[in-house]
Write an enzyme that holds these catalytic residues in place. Structure first.
Site, mmCIF file in Angstrom:
data_model
loop_
_atom_site.group_PDB
_atom_site.id
_atom_site.type_symbol
_atom_site.label_atom_id
_atom_site.label_comp_id
_atom_site.label_asym_id
_atom_site.label_seq_id
_atom_site.Cartn_x
_atom_site.Cartn_y
_atom_site.Cartn_z
ATOM 1 C CG HIS A 1 -1.512 1.334 1.545
ATOM 2 N ND1 HIS A 1 -2.470 1.936 0.751
ATOM 3 C CD2 HIS A 1 -1.268 2.210 2.559
ATOM 4 C CE1 HIS A 1 -2.792 3.120 1.280
ATOM 5 N NE2 HIS A 1 -2.072 3.312 2.357
ATOM 6 C CG HIS B 1 12.505 14.499 6.119
ATOM 7 N ND1 HIS B 1 11.426 14.079 6.841
ATOM 8 C CD2 HIS B 1 12.317 15.816 5.918
ATOM 9 C CE1 HIS B 1 10.645 15.112 7.101
ATOM 10 N NE2 HIS B 1 11.165 16.171 6.556
ATOM 11 C CE LYS C 1 5.226 26.830 -0.554
ATOM 12 N NZ LYS C 1 5.905 27.781 -1.439
ATOM 13 C CD1 TRP D 1 7.145 3.604 4.383
ATOM 14 C CD2 TRP D 1 8.107 4.432 2.550
ATOM 15 N NE1 TRP D 1 7.568 4.871 4.669
ATOM 16 C CE2 TRP D 1 8.164 5.406 3.561
ATOM 17 C CE3 TRP D 1 8.659 4.740 1.308
ATOM 18 C CZ2 TRP D 1 8.742 6.658 3.367
ATOM 19 C CZ3 TRP D 1 9.238 5.993 1.127
ATOM 20 C CH2 TRP D 1 9.283 6.930 2.140
ATOM 21 C CD GLU E 1 9.654 10.024 -2.169
ATOM 22 O OE1 GLU E 1 10.685 10.182 -2.840
ATOM 23 O OE2 GLU E 1 8.529 9.850 -2.644
ATOM 24 N NE ARG F 1 4.538 3.419 11.949
ATOM 25 C CZ ARG F 1 5.091 3.942 10.848
ATOM 26 N NH1 ARG F 1 4.363 4.207 9.798
ATOM 27 N NH2 ARG F 1 6.376 4.194 10.818
ATOM 28 C CG ASP G 1 7.222 17.667 -26.059
ATOM 29 O OD1 ASP G 1 7.625 17.084 -25.046
ATOM 30 O OD2 ASP G 1 6.283 17.250 -26.767
ATOM 31 C CB SER H 1 11.207 6.035 -13.701
ATOM 32 O OG SER H 1 10.133 6.921 -13.862
ATOM 33 C CB SER H 2 12.509 9.400 -9.841
ATOM 34 O OG SER H 2 11.340 8.790 -9.434
ATOM 35 C CB THR I 1 6.058 24.847 6.210
ATOM 36 O OG1 THR I 1 7.207 24.064 5.903
ATOM 37 C CG2 THR I 1 4.838 24.134 5.704
ATOM 38 C CE1 TYR J 1 8.719 19.566 3.840
ATOM 39 C CE2 TYR J 1 10.444 17.998 4.397
ATOM 40 C CZ TYR J 1 9.463 18.883 4.792
ATOM 41 O OH TYR J 1 9.214 19.075 6.115
ATOM 42 C CG HIS K 1 12.576 14.293 11.847
ATOM 43 N ND1 HIS K 1 12.603 15.466 11.150
ATOM 44 C CD2 HIS K 1 11.929 13.416 11.052
ATOM 45 C CE1 HIS K 1 11.996 15.307 9.981
ATOM 46 N NE2 HIS K 1 11.580 14.073 9.904
ATOM 47 C CG HIS K 2 11.948 9.959 9.719
ATOM 48 N ND1 HIS K 2 10.621 9.873 9.409
ATOM 49 C CD2 HIS K 2 12.425 11.012 9.024
ATOM 50 C CE1 HIS K 2 10.304 10.837 8.541
ATOM 51 N NE2 HIS K 2 11.379 11.536 8.297
ATOM 52 C CB SER L 1 1.283 28.545 -5.405
ATOM 53 O OG SER L 1 1.806 28.093 -4.186
#
Lengths: 536, 284
Positions: free
Chosen positions: A82, A258, A336, A147, A260, A455, A111, A174-175, A333, A262, A307-308, A273
């Site tokens: 998932h 991390h 924004k 994950w 990732e 969890r 293009d 790909s990315s 943040t 953002y 922090h993880h 925006s």
């Protein structure tokens, strides 16, 4: 077909739409950013349904305490797939789809810079999806590690883990290719007069996002490569007996992981925006500060990874540093959020579906951001680590943040893509069902986490039953409401009221100067860029 | 920024089958590797099939790009795009090596000292904080790979090859085709020599030093970093060979030769990574 394309290129500088393959060949061989963007969006929606179905298996199991439908092993496999499918298969490709469709139109290019490589970036996704989903059916099943793929569990998994590792490698390729393409397009193909500080914010967010991807995806590739050699070639990167350390994997993973977050959030900020100024009929407040905030978020995201990992035994000084650094991200943040709210201040607001989703984003993402600040505090996080509070937090960011923003963008640009207005009533129904069911599904999870429910476990103690029932009802409601968007999109593709070139009177930018639907090659020559369409 | 008139029209290539062929190749490669690693029959055939399809795709795709380039279809804007893309690609490669350098750094500065700390004494009695280390459970003694033998020679080889590739570039911009071709040949030769010595070094490690991939973290980091570097040198030599063939066919002009420059950048990147490896893997 090869022969025709070869015959066509000798000295022929024209590349109009005549003589292009049709049917399935068109999609397989395309070098058109709109075709590729469309494929990205459909692929991501299909993956969204697959990943969503998996989450409904989880919520069905969690409807009541005890084990009802699935084994704990299968539950873990479902939660892992998932997450992987939603992150790499649904949300990221969705925003790459937006980037493909919109960036060339926004900057006045015909293009993407590398149209063939662009198509490869997309066509790498299906092999990765095949590897990931086929892993369910191999001996040992899909990876059940979550994950994050932490060793030592990921080293003990069956061959499904190898398939996931190679899927990650392919997704990374790909990315990286997609990002190099986007960076090059933005830096090199802007129409004359469009300086970087006059560029639409969506392009700015993607410029920084692409940088984050190019910098962080190779790190993930390195991490899973080390997992692979630890699994099969006897290396000891993550084994203490050989002088390695399982915590090393966590450091490397989160150095990718991390940024990732953002990578997913920044394009969402970009979409919002555009939508909020359009429906406030005011220019975006504080354009320059928005750009600096995006850059600051991108930069700081590389320096907060641990922090993880507060409970892995990192030193106290490390905990303090990562706590303060993480809180620092709240500043840009906050800038924004402040600017979005201020853009609406005294604006001439109207509440069509894109605006509703943008506002839903604004409110719920802010909640997710604030619970993130709570989790940033080491002392608090030690209590909340791996509880449902964390699950609630990142779903407020990922679903109400990224997904709602993607919907805002979808409804906003759908008339430009299809040439037809969508069904506003169904759109609004989709928003309100999503908004209500999302909160029913995820808000109670804050309470569950605070009360100590862990969890990634299919069973739970009796006292958590009530909130889990509510959450599961919300999840099923949310899941089935998403089918509405399929109806809306198919209706708009097939027909409906003709959309003018600028269906939203407050919207600015080059993409609104061309007809709806946009021509196959939007700009054959760089368009004139004037102040009226400028964002800065 | 204003574009010169020659770039006012964009270049967009025609539809192309190569991306899909490349994806099929990668799916075959990944499936074959998974099957082989889990000792399932015929995995090797799938892997070889993947390599074959990949080779077809590379020949087809790059052949087409070279054809377009020599057919004067690329304007200055396309040239700038290629440069930007190559620079960003090399940056992504740098970050790939950062993961492994970071792992080595962490192991030497955090993991090994931690395993040797008094808190771990009950678990790993008598383990000492020294480098190189194969970890507390290591039984086989091994010998470290010393810096001032083959690795030092290899450093000289790669640094010289950086000089020869630059000399070749000077030849190209001065329209001295002979100098270009000889310079490229020398660069390829030095690269191939480097690889040969590295193969010899690996054989030494396995046969005489008892230094293997399975030799704890020292073996892991040694072979992972030098191995990936060697893979990149192989890629570099391959690309240089393509450039050499193209140079001999009369491709490139003194003004327009991005392919040469891109490969030269890549070669210098490989060079710089080696210097990092030499210092932290062999020397310190």
């Amino acid at each position: 077909m090869q022969a025709t394309s070869h015959a066509g290129y000798a000295g022929n500088h024209d590349h109009d739409s005549h003589g292009h393959p049709t049917g399935w060949k068109r999609w397989v061989t395309t070098t058109n950013h709109k075709d590729i963007g469309t494929m990205y969006l459909w692929f991501s929606f299909a993956m969204f349904l697959v990943g969503g179905a998996m989450s409904l298996i989880l919520r069905a199991e969690l409807f009541a305490p005890g084990l009802q439908y699935v084994s704990p092993e299968f539950y873990n496999q479902m939660l892992t797939l998932h997450a992987l499918i939603m992150v790499f298969g649904a949300i990221m490709p969705a925003f790459v789809g937006f980037a493909n469709w919109m960036i060339p139109m926004m900057i006045g290019a015909s293009d993407m810079a590398f149209a063939r490589m662009n198509n490869w970036s997309f066509w790498l996704l299906p092999p990765a999806a095949i590897l990931l989903s086929a892993s369910i059916f191999v001996p040992g099943g899909a990876p059940g590690t979550g994950w994050t793929l932490y060793p030592p569990l990921s080293i003990q998994m069956g061959m499904g883990m190898d398939m996931a590792i190679f899927a990650v490698h392919i997704l990374g390729m790909s990315s990286i290719m997609g990002s190099i393409n986007i960076v090059t397009t933005i830096l090199n193909l802007r129409t004359p007069g469009m300086t970087l500080m006059k560029m639409p914010l969506f392009c700015w967010t993607w410029l920084v996002t692409a940088f984050l991807l190019i910098a962080s995806m190779p790190i993930l590739a390195g991490a899973v490569t080390m997992l692979l050699t630890d699994r099969h070639f006897g290396t000891s990167f993550f084994s203490a007996a050989g002088g390695g350390d399982p915590v090393l994997f966590q450091h490397i993973f989160w150095f990718f992981g991390h940024p990732e977050v953002y990578i997913i959030a920044l394009p969402a900020f970009g979409v919002v925006s555009h939508v909020i100024p359009a429906f406030s009929r005011k220019p975006l407040f504080g354009y320059a500060s928005m750009v600096y905030a995006i850059a600051a978020i991108g930069l700081i995201s590389f320096f907060v990874w641990a922090h993880h990992m507060y409970v892995t035994g990192i030193p106290l000084t490390g905990q303090l540093y990562f706590m303060y650094a993480t809180m620092l991200i709240a500043v840009p943040t906050g800038v924004k959020v402040f600017n979005w709210v201020t853009t609406m201040w005294r604006g001439s607001l109207s509440f069509e579906t894109p605006m509703l989703f943008a506002l839903g984003f604004l409110v719920l993402f802010t909640i997710g951001g604030l619970t993130g600040l709570v989790l940033a505090m080491t002392a608090v996080d030690i209590q909340l680590q791996d509880t449902y509070y964390v699950v609630a937090h990142f779903h407020y960011v990922m679903v109400a943040g990224a997904l709602f923003s993607a919907y805002a963008g979808l409804y906003f640009w759908l008339p430009k893509w299809t040439g037809h207005m969508y069904n506003e009533g169904l759109g609004k129904l989709h928003f309100w069902l999503s908004m209500i069911f999302f909160n029913i599904a995820f808000f109670p999870q804050h309470f569950l986490g605070l009360a100590g429910m862990p969890r990634r476990i299919p069973d739970y103690a009796q006292q958590f039953a009530d909130f889990n029932v509510i959450s599961s009802i919300g999840a099923f409601g949310f899941g089935f409401s998403q089918l509405l968007v399929l109806v809306v999109v198919i209706q708009a593709v097939k027909g409906g009221a003709k959309a003018p070139s600028r269906p939203w009177d407050g919207a600015h930018g080059l993409e609104w100067t061309v007809p709806s639907p946009a021509p196959y090659h939007t700009f054959e020559d760089p368009p004139v860029f004037n102040q009226a369409e400028a964002h800065g | 920024m204003s574009h010169p008139a020659s770039t006012s029209r964009y270049f967009v290539p025609e539809p192309s089958p190569w991306p899909l062929v490349g994806s099929i190749a990668l799916l075959l490669l990944a499936s074959g590797a998974v099957l082989m690693m889990n000792s399932i029959a015929n995995g090797g055939f799938v892997l070889i099939g993947g390599f074959a399809v990949l080779a077809i795709m590379l020949f087809g795709w790059f052949g087409r790009v070279i054809g377009e380039s020599e057919g004067q279809r690329y304007n200055l804007q396309v040239d700038r795009s290629f440069r930007l893309a190559m620079a960003w690609f090399i940056f992504s490669e740098v970050m790939f090596f950062v993961a492994f350098f970071g792992a080595l750094f962490y192991i030497r500065v955090v993991a090994i000292p931690d395993l040797a700390s008094p808190e771990q004494a009950a678990l790993w009695e008598g383990f000492r904080n020294v480098w190189p280390s194969a970890g507390p459970a290591a039984k086989d003694p091994f010998t470290q790979m010393h810096a001032w033998g083959i690795p030092a020679i290899n450093t000289l080889l790669l640094l010289s090859s950086g000089v020869t590739v630059t000399w070749a570039h000077w030849g190209l911009v001065a329209n001295k085709r002979q100098q270009l071709i000889i310079g490229l040949m020398l660069t390829i030769l030095l690269g191939a020599l480097f690889l040969t010595l590295q193969v010899y070094e690996y054989r030494e490690a396995y046969s005489h030093l008892n230094l293997k991939m399975t030799t704890g973290v020292y073996g892991s980091t040694f072979f992972m970093l030098t191995g990936f570097h060697g893979f990149h040198v192989t890629l570099g030599v391959t690309m240089l060979t393509v450039i050499l063939v193209r140079a001999m066919k009369g491709h490139f002009t003194a003004e327009r030769h991005f392919a040469f420059e891109g490969v030269a950048w890549y070669w210098h990147f490989v060079d710089v990574v080696w210097l990092g490896l030499f210092v932290v893997i062999y020397w310190l």
